[in-house]
Design a protein around this motif. Structure first.
Motif: not given
Length: 303
Positions: A78, A80, A98, A103, A105, A107, A109-110, A143, A147
């Protein structure tokens, strides 16, 4: 240029290979900023391996990926990162990823974009320093918990419990900060720093925030910027200005000299942690400790 090409060549080769294995039964997490690294460690606890790309005093606006970073990213389960173009130089790397099985993440975007602070001078059109709104950082925590729980359902209960504990600490932090700031009269709440990292902080706690540089440290302050801000400091009778740990001290020293050249004095009230936490193993090396330190430094200098 050759180094840049080499990094992307490595990415192209390795990111085509699927890597879903955990190291010693633990998820491998890679983070960008120190704030996100601290968050991932709080939520993940003993059940994850966390590696941060950036250390104390590192400016995320200007950070470039190294060959060693690529190795970390390749082996991550993962990834972040903040988003909103904070990690501007890493955008190309993330875009490349991507196209593979990885991918990253973002954060940020939350966060409801209608609540963000906009800017006509920054590439994303939003101020990316969202961690200075603790409510936003709670969204980050939620988030990360989601995840991790999805990726490692066996330990989901542990991640949820860790989040609960961390959120309770953030609640306590908010109460403490509010009490400390209330000791500073409203007319003294003018925060002058090296660049515009504290707008969310200012919005939440009633500070007028002025940065010598813009939202990104990639934009250099000119002579006119220094003179204009010096005049503002004199007009508002600002007692102290602040250095930032991730921005060269000379910018604020030049501002102090400009004020002095006009027959006035302004002190440097201390160093604030803006785009990075303090050294690992110190109180300032944690998100909560950084926030407490910054608020105490600001209030004590401006009183």
């Amino acid at each position: 240029m050759k180094k840049h090409i080499l990094i992307f060549s490595i990415i192209s080769v390795f990111f085509g290979c699927k890597n879903d294995k955990k190291d010693n039964g633990k998820l491998n997490i890679v983070t960008t900023t120190t704030m996100i690294t601290d968050l991932a460690k709080n939520i993940g606890g003993d059940y994850v391996n966390v590696q941060g790309l950036m250390g104390s005093g590192v400016d995320p606006h200007l950070y470039k990926a190294s060959e060693g970073d690529v190795s970390k990213l390749v082996n991550a389960d993962i990834i972040f990162y903040n988003g909103l173009h904070l990690e501007g130089k890493l955008v190309e790397v993330f875009e490349k990823m991507e196209k593979s099985n990885k991918t990253p993440i973002a954060l940020a975007e939350e966060i409801d974009k209608s609540t963000l602070i906009g800017s006509d001078y920054f590439a994303s059109n939003y101020d990316p320093h969202v961690w200075f709104n603790i409510e936003y950082f709670k969204l980050f925590a939620n988030k990360v918990t989601k995840v991790l729980s999805e990726k490692d359902p066996e330990n989901a209960a542990n991640y949820i419990e860790n989040e609960k504990i961390f959120l309770s600490k953030l609640d306590a932090l908010q109460e403490q900060i509010k009490a400390t700031i209330e000791t500073l009269p409203q007319e003294k709440r003018i925060l002058v720093t090296a660049h515009d990292a504290f707008n969310y902080f200012g919005k939440n706690y009633g500070f007028e925030v002025v940065g010598l540089q813009g939202l990104s440290t990639a934009t250099e302050a000119g002579v006119q910027d220094v003179q204009k801000l010096a005049a503002f400091i004199i007009e508002k009778n600002v007692k102290a200005i602040f250095v930032e740990s991730s921005v060269p001290k000379r910018t604020i020293e030049a501002l102090q000299a400009a004020v002095k050249s006009k027959g006035h004095e302004v002190t440097i009230g201390g160093t604030l942690y803006s785009d990075a936490l303090g050294n690992a193993g110190t109180i300032e090396g944690t998100y909560i400790g950084m926030f407490e330190y910054n608020v105490n430094t600001i209030v004590n200098a401006l009183k």
